[in-house]
Design an enzyme around this catalytic site. Structure first.
Site, PDB file in Angstrom:
ATOM      1  N   ASN A 149      42.354  60.329  55.337  1.00  0.00           N
ATOM      2  CA  ASN A 149      42.769  60.435  53.931  1.00  0.00           C
ATOM      3  C   ASN A 149      41.555  60.374  53.006  1.00  0.00           C
ATOM      4  O   ASN A 149      41.674  60.103  51.824  1.00  0.00           O
ATOM      5  CB  ASN A 149      43.723  59.290  53.577  1.00  0.00           C
ATOM      6  CG  ASN A 149      44.973  59.362  54.415  1.00  0.00           C
ATOM      7  OD1 ASN A 149      45.430  60.452  54.749  1.00  0.00           O
ATOM      8  ND2 ASN A 149      45.518  58.216  54.785  1.00  0.00           N
ATOM      9  N   HIS A 196      55.560  29.313  52.541  1.00  0.00           N
ATOM     10  CA  HIS A 196      54.839  30.143  51.568  1.00  0.00           C
ATOM     11  C   HIS A 196      55.659  31.358  51.113  1.00  0.00           C
ATOM     12  O   HIS A 196      56.482  31.887  51.855  1.00  0.00           O
ATOM     13  CB  HIS A 196      53.546  30.626  52.229  1.00  0.00           C
ATOM     14  CG  HIS A 196      52.576  31.244  51.291  1.00  0.00           C
ATOM     15  ND1 HIS A 196      52.448  32.608  51.157  1.00  0.00           N
ATOM     16  CD2 HIS A 196      51.684  30.695  50.426  1.00  0.00           C
ATOM     17  CE1 HIS A 196      51.498  32.871  50.270  1.00  0.00           C
ATOM     18  NE2 HIS A 196      51.023  31.724  49.807  1.00  0.00           N
ATOM     19  N   GLU A 205      55.188  26.688  58.316  1.00  0.00           N
ATOM     20  CA  GLU A 205      53.729  26.665  58.314  1.00  0.00           C
ATOM     21  C   GLU A 205      53.302  25.594  59.316  1.00  0.00           C
ATOM     22  O   GLU A 205      54.059  24.646  59.569  1.00  0.00           O
ATOM     23  CB  GLU A 205      53.202  26.326  56.913  1.00  0.00           C
ATOM     24  CG  GLU A 205      53.477  27.442  55.920  1.00  0.00           C
ATOM     25  CD  GLU A 205      52.971  27.168  54.504  1.00  0.00           C
ATOM     26  OE1 GLU A 205      51.949  26.486  54.361  1.00  0.00           O
ATOM     27  OE2 GLU A 205      53.607  27.650  53.560  1.00  0.00           O
ATOM     28  N   SER A 222      50.537  24.285  52.685  1.00  0.00           N
ATOM     29  CA  SER A 222      49.436  24.614  51.779  1.00  0.00           C
ATOM     30  C   SER A 222      49.311  23.670  50.589  1.00  0.00           C
ATOM     31  O   SER A 222      48.214  23.461  50.090  1.00  0.00           O
ATOM     32  CB  SER A 222      49.590  26.045  51.281  1.00  0.00           C
ATOM     33  OG  SER A 222      50.844  26.226  50.668  1.00  0.00           O
ATOM     34  N   ASP A 256      53.112  29.962  60.670  1.00  0.00           N
ATOM     35  CA  ASP A 256      52.070  30.511  59.792  1.00  0.00           C
ATOM     36  C   ASP A 256      50.941  29.473  59.776  1.00  0.00           C
ATOM     37  O   ASP A 256      51.102  28.373  59.246  1.00  0.00           O
ATOM     38  CB  ASP A 256      52.668  30.726  58.389  1.00  0.00           C
ATOM     39  CG  ASP A 256      51.646  31.251  57.390  1.00  0.00           C
ATOM     40  OD1 ASP A 256      50.449  30.977  57.558  1.00  0.00           O
ATOM     41  OD2 ASP A 256      52.071  31.909  56.413  1.00  0.00           O
ATOM     42  N   HIS A 267      46.607  27.645  56.995  1.00  0.00           N
ATOM     43  CA  HIS A 267      45.784  26.499  56.584  1.00  0.00           C
ATOM     44  C   HIS A 267      45.375  25.597  57.759  1.00  0.00           C
ATOM     45  O   HIS A 267      44.774  24.553  57.545  1.00  0.00           O
ATOM     46  CB  HIS A 267      46.521  25.681  55.514  1.00  0.00           C
ATOM     47  CG  HIS A 267      46.784  26.503  54.292  1.00  0.00           C
ATOM     48  ND1 HIS A 267      45.845  26.677  53.307  1.00  0.00           N
ATOM     49  CD2 HIS A 267      47.859  27.258  53.931  1.00  0.00           C
ATOM     50  CE1 HIS A 267      46.335  27.485  52.374  1.00  0.00           C
ATOM     51  NE2 HIS A 267      47.554  27.850  52.731  1.00  0.00           N
ATOM     52  N   LYS A 309      41.010  32.556  54.996  1.00  0.00           N
ATOM     53  CA  LYS A 309      40.780  31.173  54.559  1.00  0.00           C
ATOM     54  C   LYS A 309      39.622  30.582  55.367  1.00  0.00           C
ATOM     55  O   LYS A 309      38.480  30.860  55.039  1.00  0.00           O
ATOM     56  CB  LYS A 309      42.083  30.393  54.634  1.00  0.00           C
ATOM     57  CG  LYS A 309      43.144  31.041  53.705  1.00  0.00           C
ATOM     58  CD  LYS A 309      44.342  30.218  53.482  1.00  0.00           C
ATOM     59  CE  LYS A 309      45.468  31.001  52.823  1.00  0.00           C
ATOM     60  NZ  LYS A 309      45.192  31.424  51.441  1.00  0.00           N
TER      61      LYS A 309
HETATM   62  C1  LIG Z   1      50.688  29.746  54.050  1.00  0.00           C
HETATM   63  C2  LIG Z   1      50.099  31.057  53.676  1.00  0.00           C
HETATM   64  N1  LIG Z   1      50.447  32.155  54.380  1.00  0.00           N
HETATM   65  C3  LIG Z   1      49.944  33.357  54.094  1.00  0.00           C
HETATM   66  C4  LIG Z   1      49.076  33.540  53.045  1.00  0.00           C
HETATM   67  C5  LIG Z   1      48.582  34.906  52.726  1.00  0.00           C
HETATM   68  O1  LIG Z   1      47.341  35.145  53.309  1.00  0.00           O
HETATM   69  P1  LIG Z   1      46.356  36.239  52.694  1.00  0.00           P
HETATM   70  O2  LIG Z   1      45.719  35.620  51.509  1.00  0.00           O
HETATM   71  O3  LIG Z   1      45.433  36.549  53.810  1.00  0.00           O
HETATM   72  O4  LIG Z   1      47.209  37.408  52.308  1.00  0.00           O
HETATM   73  C6  LIG Z   1      48.675  32.442  52.280  1.00  0.00           C
HETATM   74  C7  LIG Z   1      47.725  32.627  51.164  1.00  0.00           C
HETATM   75  O5  LIG Z   1      47.708  31.954  50.178  1.00  0.00           O
HETATM   76  C8  LIG Z   1      49.208  31.166  52.604  1.00  0.00           C
HETATM   77  O6  LIG Z   1      48.864  30.075  51.900  1.00  0.00           O
END
Ligand SMILES: Cc1ncc(COP(=O)(O)O)c(C=O)c1O
Length: 368
Positions: free
Chosen positions: A50, A127, A171, A175, A200, A203, A224
């Site tokens: 592209n 999140h 998570e 966070s 997830d 963190h 992160k």
């Molecule tokens: C718990 C959690 N998952 C996913 C994400 C998203 O990650 P990214 O910033 O790589 O899109 C964040 C980002 O703030 C997060 O705190």
């Protein structure tokens, strides 16, 4: 309806269907040089990119040249395979798949696993990008009280049997609270109710974890602790093959620039060779919680709950006046009445800097 269909069976069924419909996709390693693309040792004149204006080779861009296409077309540079092999090794899984960001990983993965007629149970503090992924999936969803296993069990007992598949989302490290999910108990409940666990680890990745993650679906971000950009899912080879075929945020989005993928690989290698970084940040966090008589730190995030929004904001501003930046987090990001300072520690801080923060906090919060 058969309520005991396992994740593996679902993945195998979906794969059989993809093959039957002649739509099974696989990733092919591609090296692009202008309009020439090399795949499996053969070089082709490509009409797949592209890069409409031919700007990918423009000198200022060469540091971070775009991939030019999605991974399923010609964007799958061999650098991806190296990064994914390393991620899988570090996560202790068979395979891994890299996405454009953590947000895109959740947005693509959740709807690839569940849909209408399925149930998602998620921790109330999960999140926003997990919530967005669940909304996109059209599955029915409910939230259990934060880390409350009795509530999760009740929801499973009451609702699981009325749905085809059930996915539990949490998570690993939260966070805004910095605490950890009780993964062993969640996994036990998931097994008992034929539900799948997806975590997830945005963190948690890079920090010493108290025990191995038992989840079959392990998502995380490279933005992160890894310090670059991108997201990933680690799990079985069958899961990754399924995502290559069904995660729309991989299929329909341009691959990350090669330099970004390589930067993540380099950062992961450092993470592995310098485990001391993770240990140091945990030491700092423990020092802060000890010094301020807070609950023991479980991660690099230390919340200092202030309560009222105005008071939290005032502490933030007073710290700022002393040259220290700490974010005050207020509702709706956190529940009403729990406005807080969110202290994020880093191995890049020096001991003297962490001590300076503690002293400033002691003075400001005592005087408040
Ligand atoms: C718990 C959690 N998952 C996913 C994400 C998203 O990650 P990214 O910033 O790589 O899109 C964040 C980002 O703030 C997060 O705190």
């Amino acid at each position: 309806m058969n309520y005991s269909i396992s994740l593996q069976t679902m993945l195998e069924d979906a794969q059989r269907m993809d093959v039957m419909l002649h739509q099974k996709r696989t990733l092919t390693k591609s090296m692009c040089d202008g309009v020439m693309v090399t795949q499996h040792g053969k070089t082709y004149l490509s009409f797949c990119s592209n890069d409409y204006l031919g700007l990918r080779n423009n000198p200022p861009q060469q540091q971070v040249t775009g991939a030019g296409a999605s991974r399923l077309v010609t964007g799958n540079h061999p650098a991806y395979a190296r990064l994914e092999a390393l991620l899988a090794m570090m996560k202790g899984t068979e395979a891994a798949l890299v996405f454009g960001s953590g947000y895109l990983a959740n947005l693509g993965t959740i709807p690839a696993l569940v849909g209408k007629g399925d149930l998602v149970l998620m921790d109330r503090f999960s999140h926003a990008c997990m919530i967005d992924g669940v909304r996109l999936s059209e599955a029915r969803w409910m939230r259990y009280r934060h880390n409350d296993m009795e509530h999760l069990q009740t929801l499973l007992e009451t609702h699981r049997a009325k749905h085809r598949y059930c996915l539990i989302l949490t998570e690993t490290v939260f966070s805004m609270d910095g605490d950890r999910a009780p993964l062993t108990e969640i996994h036990r409940l998931a097994e008992a109710h034929d539900a799948w666990l997806m975590t997830d680890d945005a963190h948690g990745f890079g920090l010493p974890a108290p025990y191995p993650n038992p989840a079959a679906i392990q998502m995380g971000t490279l933005s992160k602790a890894v310090g670059v950009m991108g997201g990933y899912v680690a799990g079985s080879q069958a899961l990754i093959d399924h995502l290559v075929n069904h995660a729309r945020s991989v299929i329909f989005s341009t691959a990350l620039p090669i330099a970004v993928v390589e930067a993540s690989t380099a950062a992961l290698q450092l993470m592995q060779s310098e485990l001391e970084r993770g240990e140091r940040v945990m030491r700092y966090a423990a020092y802060v919680t000890d010094a301020l008589i807070l609950p023991p730190a479980q991660s690099a995030i230390v919340p200092i709950i202030i309560g009222e929004n105005e008071a939290a904001f005032a502490v933030q501003e007073r710290l700022k006046g002393r040259g220290i930046l700490v974010s005050a987090i207020r509702p709706p990001t956190v529940p009403n009445g729990t406005a807080r300072l969110r202290v994020c520690l880093s191995a890049a801080h020096s001991e003297a800097q962490v001590t300076e923060l503690v002293e400033a906090l002691r003075e400001i919060t005592v005087k408040r």
